[in-house]
Design an enzyme around this catalytic site. Structure first.
Site, PDB file in Angstrom:
ATOM      1  N   ASP A 179       7.752 -15.034 -12.328  1.00  0.00           N
ATOM      2  CA  ASP A 179       8.105 -13.485 -12.086  1.00  0.00           C
ATOM      3  C   ASP A 179       9.466 -13.406 -11.415  1.00  0.00           C
ATOM      4  O   ASP A 179      10.285 -12.634 -11.455  1.00  0.00           O
ATOM      5  CB  ASP A 179       7.167 -12.784 -11.500  1.00  0.00           C
ATOM      6  CG  ASP A 179       6.940 -12.962  -9.799  1.00  0.00           C
ATOM      7  OD1 ASP A 179       6.770 -11.918  -9.350  1.00  0.00           O
ATOM      8  OD2 ASP A 179       7.319 -13.899  -9.559  1.00  0.00           O
ATOM      9  N   GLU A 414       0.253 -22.599  -9.906  1.00  0.00           N
ATOM     10  CA  GLU A 414      -0.573 -21.703 -10.840  1.00  0.00           C
ATOM     11  C   GLU A 414      -0.398 -22.076 -12.437  1.00  0.00           C
ATOM     12  O   GLU A 414      -0.127 -21.673 -13.531  1.00  0.00           O
ATOM     13  CB  GLU A 414      -0.074 -20.436 -10.943  1.00  0.00           C
ATOM     14  CG  GLU A 414      -0.445 -19.516  -9.574  1.00  0.00           C
ATOM     15  CD  GLU A 414       0.224 -18.086  -9.666  1.00  0.00           C
ATOM     16  OE1 GLU A 414       0.808 -17.759 -10.358  1.00  0.00           O
ATOM     17  OE2 GLU A 414      -0.679 -17.336  -8.799  1.00  0.00           O
ATOM     18  N   TYR A 471      -5.709 -12.467  -5.491  1.00  0.00           N
ATOM     19  CA  TYR A 471      -5.310 -11.192  -5.310  1.00  0.00           C
ATOM     20  C   TYR A 471      -6.405 -10.196  -5.243  1.00  0.00           C
ATOM     21  O   TYR A 471      -6.263  -9.066  -5.962  1.00  0.00           O
ATOM     22  CB  TYR A 471      -4.266 -10.824  -6.342  1.00  0.00           C
ATOM     23  CG  TYR A 471      -3.003 -11.683  -5.885  1.00  0.00           C
ATOM     24  CD1 TYR A 471      -2.846 -12.891  -6.080  1.00  0.00           C
ATOM     25  CD2 TYR A 471      -1.797 -10.944  -5.190  1.00  0.00           C
ATOM     26  CE1 TYR A 471      -1.641 -13.623  -6.002  1.00  0.00           C
ATOM     27  CE2 TYR A 471      -0.913 -11.873  -4.665  1.00  0.00           C
ATOM     28  CZ  TYR A 471      -0.645 -13.185  -5.121  1.00  0.00           C
ATOM     29  OH  TYR A 471       0.573 -13.688  -4.981  1.00  0.00           O
ATOM     30  N   TYR A 475      -4.302  -7.241  -7.761  1.00  0.00           N
ATOM     31  CA  TYR A 475      -4.492  -7.341  -9.434  1.00  0.00           C
ATOM     32  C   TYR A 475      -5.743  -7.218  -9.903  1.00  0.00           C
ATOM     33  O   TYR A 475      -5.920  -6.755 -11.010  1.00  0.00           O
ATOM     34  CB  TYR A 475      -3.875  -8.776  -9.507  1.00  0.00           C
ATOM     35  CG  TYR A 475      -2.513  -9.106  -9.692  1.00  0.00           C
ATOM     36  CD1 TYR A 475      -1.842  -9.741  -8.642  1.00  0.00           C
ATOM     37  CD2 TYR A 475      -1.371  -8.153 -10.543  1.00  0.00           C
ATOM     38  CE1 TYR A 475      -0.371  -9.994  -8.612  1.00  0.00           C
ATOM     39  CE2 TYR A 475      -0.121  -8.259 -10.376  1.00  0.00           C
ATOM     40  CZ  TYR A 475       0.432  -9.351  -9.445  1.00  0.00           C
ATOM     41  OH  TYR A 475       1.698  -9.346  -9.115  1.00  0.00           O
ATOM     42  N   GLU A 506      -1.544 -17.824  -1.442  1.00  0.00           N
ATOM     43  CA  GLU A 506      -0.929 -16.642  -1.843  1.00  0.00           C
ATOM     44  C   GLU A 506      -2.091 -15.380  -1.883  1.00  0.00           C
ATOM     45  O   GLU A 506      -3.051 -15.729  -2.536  1.00  0.00           O
ATOM     46  CB  GLU A 506      -0.427 -16.492  -3.319  1.00  0.00           C
ATOM     47  CG  GLU A 506       0.891 -17.346  -3.455  1.00  0.00           C
ATOM     48  CD  GLU A 506       1.486 -17.032  -5.081  1.00  0.00           C
ATOM     49  OE1 GLU A 506       1.249 -16.057  -5.596  1.00  0.00           O
ATOM     50  OE2 GLU A 506       2.033 -18.117  -5.447  1.00  0.00           O
TER      51      GLU A 506
HETATM   52  C1  E8X Z   1       2.991 -12.191  -8.168  1.00  0.00           C
HETATM   53  C2  E8X Z   1       2.699 -13.544  -7.778  1.00  0.00           C
HETATM   54  C3  E8X Z   1       4.260 -14.445  -8.325  1.00  0.00           C
HETATM   55  O1  E8X Z   1       5.265 -13.788  -7.530  1.00  0.00           O
HETATM   56  C4  E8X Z   1       4.168 -15.911  -7.552  1.00  0.00           C
HETATM   57  O2  E8X Z   1       5.368 -16.322  -8.064  1.00  0.00           O
HETATM   58  C5  E8X Z   1       2.893 -16.611  -8.437  1.00  0.00           C
HETATM   59  C6  E8X Z   1       1.959 -14.433  -8.804  1.00  0.00           C
HETATM   60  C7  E8X Z   1       0.360 -13.705  -8.670  1.00  0.00           C
HETATM   61  C8  E8X Z   1      -0.209 -14.107  -9.993  1.00  0.00           C
HETATM   62  N1  E8X Z   1       1.631 -15.712  -8.281  1.00  0.00           N
HETATM   63  O3  E8X Z   1       2.707 -11.960  -9.322  1.00  0.00           O
HETATM   64  O4  E8X Z   1       2.981 -11.265  -7.129  1.00  0.00           O
HETATM   65  C9  E8X Z   1      -1.579 -13.400  -9.890  1.00  0.00           C
HETATM   66  C10 E8X Z   1      -2.373 -13.342 -11.154  1.00  0.00           C
HETATM   67  C11 E8X Z   1      -3.771 -12.742 -11.163  1.00  0.00           C
HETATM   68  C12 E8X Z   1      -4.258 -12.239 -12.480  1.00  0.00           C
END
Ligand code: E8X
Length: 600
Positions: A179, A414, A471, A475, A506
């Site tokens: 992102d 990830e 998250y 999320y 994270e």
């Molecule tokens: C987000 C983060 C993104 O900024 C980071 O670089 C990598 C992401 C969350 C993924 N991880 O989107 O804020 C969460 C996926 C859940 C389905």
């Protein structure tokens, strides 16, 4: 790879500043056309991404090649010296031309590369330096970009009648499988540096501790055989040890250890001499290892208080900006933090030097982000990334191996480890062994796991440290912190059995600064604080949770998307580094948590 330095034996010419620049119109590609550049060139600043230095959409939408050009002269008094042209980082793929002839090519946008100029240029004569830079990402680059038809994160096929139509209709553009905005260009400094003809090529330092004494096993690589001497100076500039020979073990009596702030990040300096050359290399004496579910620094259980960051700022984009690095270091301390992850790529070398000095611990990450393409495509069998991934890890360790602040390598962020678990396990465990084999200090190795079905994931559990991004409450189970904590605890029960150190690398909530609610709901500052307070209280009940890294240190610029209102807003700080309520929350929390022994 040594960082360029000026001393009585070595000189530096900075090529930072104004360059001529233009985007390709798709007709020249990697070829340099002097006529095309002459007709289209405009001013651009180096180091900095090119995307936000101008105001037309084409600079952010660009897909393909762009050209930089600068003329310089090497002074005649350098004529007896060896001359090296060094790019600290060009993102993502660079071809360098000198006086119209191709001189070097480099893939990978976040690590330095060098070109021997001796014999290519004549001191006292103008040198035409041109760089073609390609910003494209794909299934064979790190970071990974989606390709036609991969209807995955960032794909553009949604809405176009068919994949075939998309292939015909779609204007070629990048589809990042990540992102953060795909900033590109000469993002870090460019220099010509000099050495004597016979020179020091590399220095490796491996510290250890025995009782009150420190030891360093050192090795010095030189351009030819010859005598090497090493003199070790204390921070107070006193000689504490001396040695002869290209390699050996040096004992430092009653050594002062490197410890994270607010303890003392003590640094020594090794002055290495070889023939007419000299290089001074700073180092710290500290040990790092995993013991059960504890992460030990100097044999003490360390608790990671910090974040994932980005190299990201207005106008500069991903460009190196020392003032921002100094500011971020100040804010890291203001927050009471002691660490950060270089998400999701190696940062500028200057930031690691600052971390060494300031006593901030680093998890050093490669640009391997976005390895995945949904449940139909096994990336480990279809993406052409393995050899480049190994190159990147090799170059990362070669660059950062001597930093005491670097305590762990993260091979990726990830990757998909859920949909093809055996294939993923094979990829990551073999790359884990490869990474360990390259690090003279043999630090812990991990990768950062995406929110997934952790019971299907066979790779994360094999790492030295379990690093997970979760998250719950954002999320998924959005806004429902009771359900989020329930789901989090189900997962922590699983990791409790694995019994390895676990860092939440994270967790976070997009938050609009100034948006306040009495009843905390998503996007409000109050919700961000409640989200963290609820989750942190669950971490505090688990002794194997050895770190909490909220995502993110600061708001940052991203690709366009329905989830991104002016970028990613999960920062504890705004993009221009102003605190949200959560920054004050963590400052209070982290100032009450010690570096060591928080969990026994
Ligand atoms: C987000 C983060 C993104 O900024 C980071 O670089 C990598 C992401 C969350 C993924 N991880 O989107 O804020 C969460 C996926 C859940 C389905």
């Amino acid at each position: 790879m040594l960082y360029p330095q000026t001393n009585e034996k070595r000189g530096l010419i900075s090529l930072d500043g104004l360059w001529a620049f233009c985007l390709d119109d798709g007709t020249n590609n990697e070829k340099i056309s002097n006529d095309f550049i002459a007709r289209n060139k405009e001013n651009i600043s180096v180091p900095a991404s090119y995307n936000d230095q101008k105001d037309e959409l084409k600079y952010r939408e660009h897909y393909g090649w762009a050209y930089y050009e600068k003329t310089f002269i090497v002074p005649e008094f350098f004529s007896s010296q060896r001359l090296v042209l060094r790019f600290d980082a060009v993102t993502h793929h660079a071809i360098v031309y000198i006086n119209g002839k191709p001189a070097a090519e480099h893939r990978g946008g976040f690590l330095p590369f060098e070109i021997e100029l001796t014999g290519l240029v004549k001191a006292g004569c103008p040198v035409l330096l041109q760089v073609a830079v390609d910003n494209r990402v794909s299934h064979s680059t790190l970071p990974v970009g989606n390709e036609d038809g991969t209807a995955f994160f960032g794909s553009d096929n949604a809405g176009v009648p068919s994949v075939e139509a998309a292939k015909v209709w779609r204007k070629k553009r990048n589809l990042p499988n990540f992102d953060f905005f795909n900033y590109a260009g000469i993002n870090r400094s460019v220099r010509v540096y000099t050495t004597p003809a016979d020179y020091i090529q590399d220095i490796t330092i491996v510290p250890s501790v025995k009782g009150s004494d420190g030891y360093i096993d050192y090795s010095v690589k030189t351009s030819c055989p010859g005598d090497v001497s090493v003199t070790v100076y204390s921070r107070e500039h006193e000689v504490v040890a001396e040695a002869l020979g290209a390699e050996g073990r040096i004992r430092i009596e009653n050594a002062r250890l490197w410890n994270p702030w607010p303890e003392d990040p003590y640094l020594y300096t090794a002055e290495v001499r070889f023939r007419d050359d000299k290089y001074t290399q700073r180092f710290g004496i500290r040990t790092v290892r995993v013991d059960g579910h504890r992460f030990l620094i100097n044999e003490k259980p360390f608790f990671f208080k910090g974040f994932g960051k980005h190299e990201d700022s207005a106008v500069h984009g991903r460009g190196f900006d020392l003032a921002y690095d100094v500011k971020d270091m100040s804010l890291i301390k203001w927050l009471g933090a002691n660490s950060f992850r270089t998400s999701h790529y190696p940062y500028a070398e200057e930031m690691y030097d600052l971390a060494d000095e300031e006593g901030i611990v680093i998890i050093d990450e490669t640009p391997a982000v976005g390895i995945g393409a949904g449940d139909k495509t096994d990336p480990y069998r279809t993406f052409d990334i393995r050899s480049h991934h190994e190159d990147v890890i090799r170059d990362l360790i070669a660059r950062d191996k001597n930093h005491p602040s670097v305590v762990m390598w993260s091979m990726a962020n990830e990757p998909d480890t859920e949909h093809f678990p055996e294939s993923a396990r094979d990829y990551w465990t073999s790359l884990y062994e490869f990474t360990h084999s390259l690090d003279p200090q043999d630090r812990p190795v991990t990768f950062v796991c995406c929110q997934n079905n952790y019971e299907r994931d066979l790779a994360t559990r094999e790492m030295d440290v379990v690093c997970i991004n979760r998250y719950y409450g954002w999320y998924n189970l959005s806004g429902d912190m009771d359900a989020a904590c329930y789901a989090l605890n189900l997962e922590l029960d699983f990791w409790q059995k694995i019994d390895k150190p676990l860092i939440m690398t994270e967790y976070g909530a997009d938050t609009l600064p100034g948006f306040h609610l009495t009843a905390p709901e998503m996007f409000s500052e109050e919700f961000q604080v409640m989200y963290y307070d609820r989750i942190n209280s669950e971490f505090d009940k688990r002794d194997f949770v050895c770190g909490e890294h909220p995502w993110n240190f600061a708001d940052f610029n991203t690709i366009q998307g329905v989830y991104r209102a002016d970028g990613n807003r999960k920062g504890l700080l705004t993009r221009d580094r102003r605190p949200k309520m959560s920054a004050h929350y963590f400052r209070k929390r982290w100032n009450s948590i010690p570096n060591f022994g928080y969990k026994g």
